[in-house]
Design a protein around this motif. Structure first.
Motif, PDB file in Angstrom:
ATOM      1  N   ARG A 104      -4.973  -3.571  11.572  1.00  9.37           N
ATOM      2  CA  ARG A 104      -3.983  -3.041  10.634  1.00  9.37           C
ATOM      3  C   ARG A 104      -3.867  -3.954   9.411  1.00  9.37           C
ATOM      4  O   ARG A 104      -3.799  -3.475   8.270  1.00  9.37           O
ATOM      5  CB  ARG A 104      -2.625  -2.900  11.338  1.00  9.37           C
ATOM      6  N   ARG A 105      -3.869  -5.250   9.642  1.00 10.77           N
ATOM      7  CA  ARG A 105      -3.758  -6.213   8.545  1.00 10.77           C
ATOM      8  C   ARG A 105      -4.949  -6.107   7.585  1.00 10.77           C
ATOM      9  O   ARG A 105      -4.776  -6.101   6.363  1.00 10.77           O
ATOM     10  CB  ARG A 105      -3.661  -7.617   9.128  1.00 10.77           C
ATOM     11  N   ARG A 148      -4.756  -2.807   5.594  1.00 14.15           N
ATOM     12  CA  ARG A 148      -3.706  -2.839   4.561  1.00 14.15           C
ATOM     13  C   ARG A 148      -4.130  -3.712   3.384  1.00 14.15           C
ATOM     14  O   ARG A 148      -3.792  -3.415   2.223  1.00 14.15           O
ATOM     15  CB  ARG A 148      -2.402  -3.353   5.167  1.00 14.15           C
ATOM     16  N   ARG A 151      -4.198  -2.193  -0.398  1.00 16.63           N
ATOM     17  CA  ARG A 151      -3.471  -2.782  -1.537  1.00 16.63           C
ATOM     18  C   ARG A 151      -4.421  -3.055  -2.697  1.00 16.63           C
ATOM     19  O   ARG A 151      -4.085  -2.805  -3.863  1.00 16.63           O
ATOM     20  CB  ARG A 151      -2.774  -4.072  -1.098  1.00 16.63           C
ATOM     21  N   ILE A 159      -3.652   4.439   8.095  1.00 15.42           N
ATOM     22  CA  ILE A 159      -3.958   3.215   8.841  1.00 15.42           C
ATOM     23  C   ILE A 159      -3.280   3.233  10.201  1.00 15.42           C
ATOM     24  O   ILE A 159      -3.876   2.880  11.219  1.00 15.42           O
ATOM     25  CB  ILE A 159      -3.548   1.977   8.022  1.00 15.42           C
ATOM     26  N   LEU A 195      -0.744   3.968   4.314  1.00 14.48           N
ATOM     27  CA  LEU A 195      -0.162   3.323   5.489  1.00 14.48           C
ATOM     28  C   LEU A 195      -0.153   4.280   6.676  1.00 14.48           C
ATOM     29  O   LEU A 195      -0.395   3.869   7.820  1.00 14.48           O
ATOM     30  CB  LEU A 195       1.263   2.849   5.177  1.00 14.48           C
ATOM     31  N   ALA A 199       0.830  -1.193   0.000  1.00 12.05           N
ATOM     32  CA  ALA A 199       0.000   0.000   0.000  1.00 12.05           C
ATOM     33  C   ALA A 199       0.869   1.250   0.000  1.00 12.05           C
ATOM     34  O   ALA A 199       1.981   1.259   0.520  1.00 12.05           O
ATOM     35  CB  ALA A 199      -0.909  -0.003   1.224  1.00 12.05           C
TER      36      ALA A 199
END
Length: 227
Positions: free
Chosen positions: A32-33, A36, A40, A10, A7, A2
């Motif tokens: 966070r995962r 992201r 992406r 986030i 980022l 990303a």
């Protein structure tokens, strides 16, 4: 990967969850995962979107249609809840004018039925510990008390000996939300507790002092994982 701008957004979102709501590290890592993963996808499929703040509702619909068509409803709903939280916070901070998740509906999940043990399975479970050993006697007592009182495992292992009244057959239990309640238990559980306290607890502690009802050889209370 990303873009750095996304980022940063986030990370700012996760920092806010940690500072304002005290979310645990594992929860923050999962948030966070998931964010992201969406960022992406956005860069590849919607390169015209400058940041996460310029997302439109149809972008989200396309993301879930493409990425979550074969995903379990529970997983898709978890990721949707993360995105909703992100955009609700962005709306609150006036970083977006409209919440793009506003009309996103959660996926339907199958009804979950509670699985219960048969009477024979309960009897086999209660009979499993070797009550001729201090640890086995502790384990049998814990099983008997949980069976008699309906305590959660977390409540069972956090019991203190001062919260036990053998004469009255009652426990003082602190549960979710730090709410305290009195929980009765029957004669059978009382018999096992009395035997554990008089025969096994002191042996397990081996001279150590601890206020937990169910203790370990290294000192301190039992944990959920150990139970």
């Amino acid at each position: 990967m990303a873009a750095a701008s996304n980022l940063a957004l986030i990370d700012e979102f996760c920092d806010n969850l940690w500072l304002e709501q005290g979310l645990a590290k594992n929860s923050l890592d999962a948030y966070r995962r998931d964010m992201r993963l969406f960022a992406r996808w956005l860069e590849v499929k919607r390169p015209e979107r400058e940041t996460l703040y310029t997302v439109e509702p149809h972008d989200l619909a396309a993301y879930f249609a493409e990425r979550h068509a074969e995903t379990k409803p529970s997983s898709a709903n978890r990721r949707l809840s993360v995105l909703k939280r992100f955009y609700q916070l962005a709306l609150l901070n006036k970083q977006v004018a409209v919440d793009p998740c506003l009309h996103m509906a959660s996926a339907k999940q199958p009804v979950r039925f509670v699985h219960t043990l048969s009477e024979a399975q309960v009897e086999a479970l209660l009979a499993a510990p070797d009550v001729n050993t201090p640890l086995g006697l502790r384990e049998r007592t814990m099983l008997e008390l949980m069976y008699a009182s309906g305590l959660r495992v977390s409540e069972l292992v956090s019991l203190k000996i001062v919260e036990l009244s053998l004469n009255d057959g009652v426990l003082r239990v602190t549960g979710k939300g730090s709410k305290t309640r009195l929980v009765p238990f029957g004669q059978e559980a009382r018999r096992w507790i009395d035997r554990y306290v008089s025969e096994a607890r002191g042996v397990i502690l081996d001279g150590q002092v601890d206020d937990a009802l169910f203790v370990t050889a290294r000192g301190g209370p039992m944990t959920r994982q150990m139970f």
